[in-house]
Write an enzyme that holds these catalytic residues in place. Structure first.
Site, mmCIF file in Angstrom:
data_model
loop_
_atom_site.group_PDB
_atom_site.id
_atom_site.type_symbol
_atom_site.label_atom_id
_atom_site.label_comp_id
_atom_site.label_asym_id
_atom_site.label_seq_id
_atom_site.Cartn_x
_atom_site.Cartn_y
_atom_site.Cartn_z
ATOM 1 N N LYS A 66 -9.837 7.745 0.850
ATOM 2 C CA LYS A 66 -10.208 6.355 0.556
ATOM 3 C C LYS A 66 -11.703 6.137 0.793
ATOM 4 O O LYS A 66 -12.296 5.221 0.229
ATOM 5 C CB LYS A 66 -9.403 5.388 1.428
ATOM 6 C CG LYS A 66 -7.935 5.237 1.022
ATOM 7 C CD LYS A 66 -7.237 4.213 1.901
ATOM 8 C CE LYS A 66 -5.781 4.006 1.496
ATOM 9 N NZ LYS A 66 -4.934 5.185 1.791
ATOM 10 N N GLU A 109 -2.615 5.332 13.308
ATOM 11 C CA GLU A 109 -2.236 6.549 12.586
ATOM 12 C C GLU A 109 -2.553 7.799 13.407
ATOM 13 O O GLU A 109 -1.742 8.722 13.489
ATOM 14 C CB GLU A 109 -2.954 6.604 11.237
ATOM 15 C CG GLU A 109 -2.527 7.785 10.380
ATOM 16 C CD GLU A 109 -2.996 7.679 8.937
ATOM 17 O OE1 GLU A 109 -2.474 8.435 8.095
ATOM 18 O OE2 GLU A 109 -3.885 6.845 8.648
ATOM 19 N N CYS A 169 0.800 -1.225 0.000
ATOM 20 C CA CYS A 169 0.000 0.000 0.000
ATOM 21 C C CYS A 169 0.836 1.281 0.000
ATOM 22 O O CYS A 169 0.282 2.373 -0.120
ATOM 23 C CB CYS A 169 -0.932 0.015 1.214
ATOM 24 S SG CYS A 169 -1.759 -1.551 1.491
ATOM 25 N N PHE A 173 1.226 -2.971 4.520
ATOM 26 C CA PHE A 173 1.498 -4.307 5.040
ATOM 27 C C PHE A 173 2.998 -4.581 4.884
ATOM 28 O O PHE A 173 3.626 -4.160 3.910
ATOM 29 C CB PHE A 173 0.717 -5.366 4.260
ATOM 30 C CG PHE A 173 -0.717 -5.515 4.698
ATOM 31 C CD1 PHE A 173 -1.205 -4.895 5.834
ATOM 32 C CD2 PHE A 173 -1.578 -6.299 3.953
ATOM 33 C CE1 PHE A 173 -2.525 -5.049 6.232
ATOM 34 C CE2 PHE A 173 -2.905 -6.466 4.343
ATOM 35 C CZ PHE A 173 -3.370 -5.845 5.482
ATOM 36 N N HIS A 221 -9.434 1.960 -1.607
ATOM 37 C CA HIS A 221 -8.007 1.754 -1.377
ATOM 38 C C HIS A 221 -7.389 1.183 -2.648
ATOM 39 O O HIS A 221 -7.604 0.026 -2.982
ATOM 40 C CB HIS A 221 -7.821 0.795 -0.197
ATOM 41 C CG HIS A 221 -6.421 0.720 0.315
ATOM 42 N ND1 HIS A 221 -5.321 1.058 -0.434
ATOM 43 C CD2 HIS A 221 -5.926 0.315 1.521
ATOM 44 C CE1 HIS A 221 -4.221 0.885 0.277
ATOM 45 N NE2 HIS A 221 -4.567 0.432 1.474
ATOM 46 N N HIS A 261 -3.452 7.840 5.634
ATOM 47 C CA HIS A 261 -3.565 6.515 5.022
ATOM 48 C C HIS A 261 -5.005 6.049 5.204
ATOM 49 O O HIS A 261 -5.611 5.550 4.263
ATOM 50 C CB HIS A 261 -2.562 5.550 5.649
ATOM 51 C CG HIS A 261 -2.447 4.269 4.907
ATOM 52 N ND1 HIS A 261 -2.098 4.222 3.562
ATOM 53 C CD2 HIS A 261 -2.640 2.973 5.272
ATOM 54 C CE1 HIS A 261 -2.090 2.962 3.154
ATOM 55 N NE2 HIS A 261 -2.421 2.185 4.182
#
Length: 402
Positions: A326, A305, A162, A390, A331, A294
């Site tokens: 998003k 976050e 990502c 990830f 995403h 994010h």
């Protein structure tokens, strides 16, 4: 060290097929997430996504090109065409020899992979098209962009899940800043919304069945999207000498690794990337007015976050704005940071902060100004774009108004 500016932007995503269309959708807080339209959707538990709708590949590419271009490559080329056109650059001679392309993607040619697995395993065929490998390889989009625009300098693909496009743009920024290249075409592209791609994500049990609601207490997971965002990064003096329209300055960046867990994010890793980007850009925390988060809509990401932002900014965290687009476009995995950089440019250039839509209930662990549901007019000079992937791989970009 040279200054680096953005002189062109292009996109295709669930909100629009161009940058102006995407800006308009972001201003309106429009949702591009809807029911998936694909083969065997009835076998999926997750039936929603941020698909690019109304797109007809044969109006953009001829039959010979489509034999070579996976959907993620098509998206990258469409976005690159818009970005290069806006920049006004033509690549020839010494400029072409030194300019290159760095793009991010996570899955690469997933549509091609899915189709050919079906063909071989499902239908029992023993042959595939001779161009399957060059069509599905992760560097296909970067290679075709380099060929279309005669970019003969450093060109490659970054794959860090990502954070792929933020890592790619950070590398392009480094190349221009160091003097290696006067211009770099950069960003990211992804098209993972195929049966196998969605099935794989279902297995993680992090997907929402109804909506992406970042930072909202009743959030229930992320939603996949697809598309591309591509930019022209150019050395400042090169851009001003030719009278280019400068969209924003890339002021700094930082990368970090959590080195702790393959899927669970780390507050410390995220905080190191955020504070590192501020230090690299020589930015005081109080200068930052907006962060494009994010913001995946999972509890693990959102809380981590917000905690990282609170740690880095202290009391200023209560006054800066942070939103996740998003919630609107989904995403985009390896392409997500690139499309989200558009929201950062819009904030700097047009004074409009894109909202976090779908926000319904306050979460005490996400007690920041998440710009809920409606866009906001604001004058900001410095913005950040966060990407936390990830594998614990983080990349944060800082942009400044010019």
């Amino acid at each position: 060290m040279k200054r680096v500016v953005i002189t062109g932007a292009g996109t295709i995503n669930a909100l629009g097929h161009t940058v102006p269309e995407t800006y308009e959708a972001m201003r309106e807080g429009r949702c591009g997430i809807g029911e998936l339209e694909m083969r065997d959707v009835d076998r999926l538990a997750i039936k929603i996504g941020g698909q690019v709708r109304g797109y007809k590949a044969d109006t953009c590419f001829n039959r010979q090109q489509l034999a070579l271009y996976d959907r993620f490559t098509q998206f990258a080329l469409i976005a690159a065409r818009e970005a290069v056109k806006q920049s006004g650059l033509e690549f020839s001679g010494d400029l072409a020899a030194k300019s290159g392309v760095v793009l991010g993607t996570s899955g690469g040619g997933m549509q091609t992979l899915d189709e050919n697995y079906r063909s071989v395993y499902g239908e029992g065929k023993n042959r595939v098209h001779p161009f399957v490998v060059p069509k599905l390889m992760n560097n296909a989009a970067a290679s075709h962009v380099s060929m279309e625009f005669n970019l003969k300098g450093p060109s490659f693909t970054v794959a860090t899940a990502c954070a792929s496009s933020n890592h790619a743009m950070s590398q392009a920024f480094q190349m221009v800043r160091s003097g290696m290249s006067p211009v770099m075409v950069t960003g990211g592209s992804e098209s993972m919304l195929c049966f196998g791609g969605v099935k794989a994500w279902e297995g993680l049990r992090v997907m929402s069945k109804d909506a992406c609601r970042p930072f909202s207490a009743n959030r229930n997971g992320m939603v996949q999207g697809e598309g591309a965002g591509v930019f022209v990064f150019e050395e400042y003096e090169h851009a001003t000498a030719r009278g280019a329209d400068i969209l924003a300055e890339v002021a700094g960046f930082a990368m970090s690794s959590d080195a702790s867990d393959i899927v669970m994010p780390s507050k410390q890793g995220a905080a190191r990337a955020i504070s590192g980007a501020l230090a690299d850009g020589r930015i005081n925390p109080e200068e930052v007015g907006y962060i494009n988060a994010h913001g995946t809509g999972t509890a693990a990401n959102d809380k981590t976050e917000c905690a990282a932002v609170a740690d880095v900014f202290g009391q200023h965290a209560d006054t800066l704005m942070i939103s996740s687009t998003k919630s609107m476009h989904g995403h985009l995995i390896g392409g997500t940071g690139a499309v989200e950089l558009l929201a950062c440019i819009m904030a700097l250039r047009e004074g409009v902060i894109a909202p976090t839509i779908g926000y319904q209930e306050a979460d005490p662990e996400c007690a920041l100004d998440v710009v809920p549901n409606e866009a906001r007019e604001a004058d900001v000079d410095v913005v950040l774009s966060n990407a936390f992937a990830f594998g614990g791989l983080n990349a944060v970009l800082a942009l400044r108004k010019v």
